[in-house]
Write an enzyme that holds these catalytic residues in place. Structure first.
Site, PDB file in Angstrom:
ATOM      1  N   HIS A 105       0.803  -1.223   0.000  1.00 43.12           N
ATOM      2  CA  HIS A 105       0.000   0.000   0.000  1.00 43.12           C
ATOM      3  C   HIS A 105       0.836   1.274   0.000  1.00 43.12           C
ATOM      4  CE1 HIS A 105      -4.399   1.180   1.153  1.00 43.12           C
ATOM      5  NE2 HIS A 105      -3.981   1.776   0.045  1.00 43.12           N
ATOM      6  N   ASP A 127      -9.902  -0.136   3.759  1.00 42.38           N
ATOM      7  CA  ASP A 127      -8.750  -0.767   4.397  1.00 42.38           C
ATOM      8  C   ASP A 127      -9.112  -1.199   5.809  1.00 42.38           C
ATOM      9  OD1 ASP A 127      -6.150  -1.511   5.170  1.00 42.38           O
ATOM     10  OD2 ASP A 127      -5.236   0.188   4.143  1.00 42.38           O
ATOM     11  N   HIS A 129      -6.768  -1.282   8.000  1.00 38.18           N
ATOM     12  CA  HIS A 129      -5.801  -0.527   8.792  1.00 38.18           C
ATOM     13  C   HIS A 129      -5.903   0.966   8.512  1.00 38.18           C
ATOM     14  CE1 HIS A 129      -4.203  -4.612   8.083  1.00 38.18           C
ATOM     15  NE2 HIS A 129      -3.869  -4.553   9.358  1.00 38.18           N
ATOM     16  N   ASP A 131      -3.248   3.113   8.211  1.00 35.13           N
ATOM     17  CA  ASP A 131      -2.150   3.619   7.378  1.00 35.13           C
ATOM     18  C   ASP A 131      -1.858   5.080   7.690  1.00 35.13           C
ATOM     19  OD1 ASP A 131      -2.128   1.131   6.297  1.00 35.13           O
ATOM     20  OD2 ASP A 131      -2.986   1.686   4.368  1.00 35.13           O
ATOM     21  N   HIS A 144       4.254   0.811   4.263  1.00 34.98           N
ATOM     22  CA  HIS A 144       2.875   0.524   3.860  1.00 34.98           C
ATOM     23  C   HIS A 144       1.885   0.838   4.983  1.00 34.98           C
ATOM     24  CE1 HIS A 144       2.201  -3.947   5.312  1.00 34.98           C
ATOM     25  NE2 HIS A 144       2.843  -3.248   6.212  1.00 34.98           N
ATOM     26  N   ASP A 230      -7.455  -1.773  -0.481  1.00 36.82           N
ATOM     27  CA  ASP A 230      -6.542  -2.751   0.095  1.00 36.82           C
ATOM     28  C   ASP A 230      -7.339  -4.021   0.334  1.00 36.82           C
ATOM     29  OD1 ASP A 230      -4.969  -4.313   1.850  1.00 36.82           O
ATOM     30  OD2 ASP A 230      -3.992  -2.556   2.678  1.00 36.82           O
ATOM     31  N   ASP A 232      -6.953  -6.425   2.184  1.00 37.10           N
ATOM     32  CA  ASP A 232      -7.113  -6.895   3.556  1.00 37.10           C
ATOM     33  C   ASP A 232      -8.327  -6.261   4.223  1.00 37.10           C
ATOM     34  OD1 ASP A 232      -6.374  -4.402   4.761  1.00 37.10           O
ATOM     35  OD2 ASP A 232      -4.289  -5.015   5.010  1.00 37.10           O
ATOM     36  N   GLU A 279      -1.996  -5.017  -2.162  1.00 37.60           N
ATOM     37  CA  GLU A 279      -1.726  -6.012  -1.110  1.00 37.60           C
ATOM     38  C   GLU A 279      -2.187  -7.425  -1.428  1.00 37.60           C
ATOM     39  OE1 GLU A 279       0.196  -5.543   1.409  1.00 37.60           O
ATOM     40  OE2 GLU A 279       0.264  -3.377   1.800  1.00 37.60           O
TER      41      GLU A 279
END
Length: 307
Positions: A105, A127, A129, A131, A144, A230, A232, A279
């Site tokens: 990412h 996402d 996360h 980030d 990332h 992303d 994930d 990712e």
């Protein structure tokens, strides 16, 4: 939409601590991306190939560091993102639609800065996360985990020309599906003007209303939006091929509904300026199913429908 898509591969794996995402662009192409885009009624598709990324074994991850904290392979990340930003900006200038395939990412720094070069940009960030770390706050030093903070010019990125995106304001950034944050990230997000929707918001309200609100945030007073996906963000049961899986993500139909909602708004208002999918890690995948899912979601964002 009579969209001419230009595929740009960014096989970057220097921003993560697990190898394999450098093969993500190839896996997504192999999973049938061109056919999926054709089903989305894309007018034409051109593949610009992959940007060159140096091998981690040939570089010193700590060769260049910020004044405080750690950011591994910072020099290499700056170079890749500068080149990627130029590619994205050139595609838009040519009236092509940049579809960027990652890679980790950290490449979003290049995609976003390129998309924001000559336009007021909004950003929707799918996402698990945040980030939102900086070199000073990152527990790992992996870039990332920093791209959103970077493009917003937070912390060490404030005076960084290659990372701080022009024409991008915090109040036009919407994060969707958060479920894993570091303590420093949580504090930074709360203190910012970014709008954050967690998985709890999706559970309580449903994915479509949440994405509609995110689009309202990203389109308010902007010329168009970038969507950063992303994989994930999805639950690892359906997307196992990711480096940082987190349980409790969106399921198959929620994911497609979210990207279809983006396409529906785009059909009405012509808002979508660029898209990236990042990712995908084939080493951790099962029968390339995560890459196949990624291709389908990209097609949904660009207008593919069941009926």
């Amino acid at each position: 939409m009579n969209r001419q898509v230009r595929i740009i591969g960014a096989p970057m794996d220097l921003g993560a601590n697990r190898r394999g995402v450098d093969m993500g662009p190839s896996a997504i192409r192999y999973a049938g991306l061109a056919a999926e885009l054709a089903d989305a009624n894309v007018e034409s598709t051109t593949d610009a190939g992959d940007l060159t990324v140096p091998r981690a074994e040939e570089r010193d991850p700590d060769a260049e560091q910020p004044a405080e904290g750690s950011a591994k392979f910072l020099r290499e990340t700056a170079d890749l993102c500068t080149r990627l930003g130029d590619e994205v900006a050139d595609a838009i200038a040519d009236d092509a639609f940049p579809l960027v395939l990652g890679g980790d990412h950290s490449i979003a720094i290049g995609t976003v800065t390129g998309a924001a070069r000559n336009a007021e940009l909004g950003l929707v960030w799918f996402d698990a996360h945040g980030d939102f770390n900086t070199p000073k706050t990152s527990p790992s030093g992996n870039v990332h985990g920093m791209p959103l903070a970077a493009v917003l010019g937070i912390g060490d990125f404030a005076d960084t020309e290659w990372a701080n995106a022009p024409n991008l304001r915090e109040q036009n950034v919407a994060m969707v599906g958060l479920r894993s944050l570091d303590d420093a990230e949580r504090e930074a997000i709360r203190g910012s003007d970014v709008t954050a929707f967690t998985m709890s918001d999706i559970d309580e309200r449903g994915v479509k209303p949440v994405v509609e609100d995110a689009l309202d945030v990203a389109t308010a007073g902007t010329d168009g939006i970038h969507v950063s996906l992303d994989v994930d963000w999805l639950d690892p049961k359906i997307a196992p091929g990711v480096g940082t899986p987190v349980r409790g993500g969106v399921v198959y139909r929620e994911a497609h509904s979210a990207l279809e909602t983006v396409a529906e708004r785009d059909e009405k208002e012509d808002i979508l300026r660029s898209l990236e999918v990042v990712e995908v890690n084939p080493i951790l995948d099962e029968s390339n199913e995560t890459a196949e899912l990624a291709t389908g979601l990209a097609a949904s964002a660009l207008g593919k429908r069941i009926l």
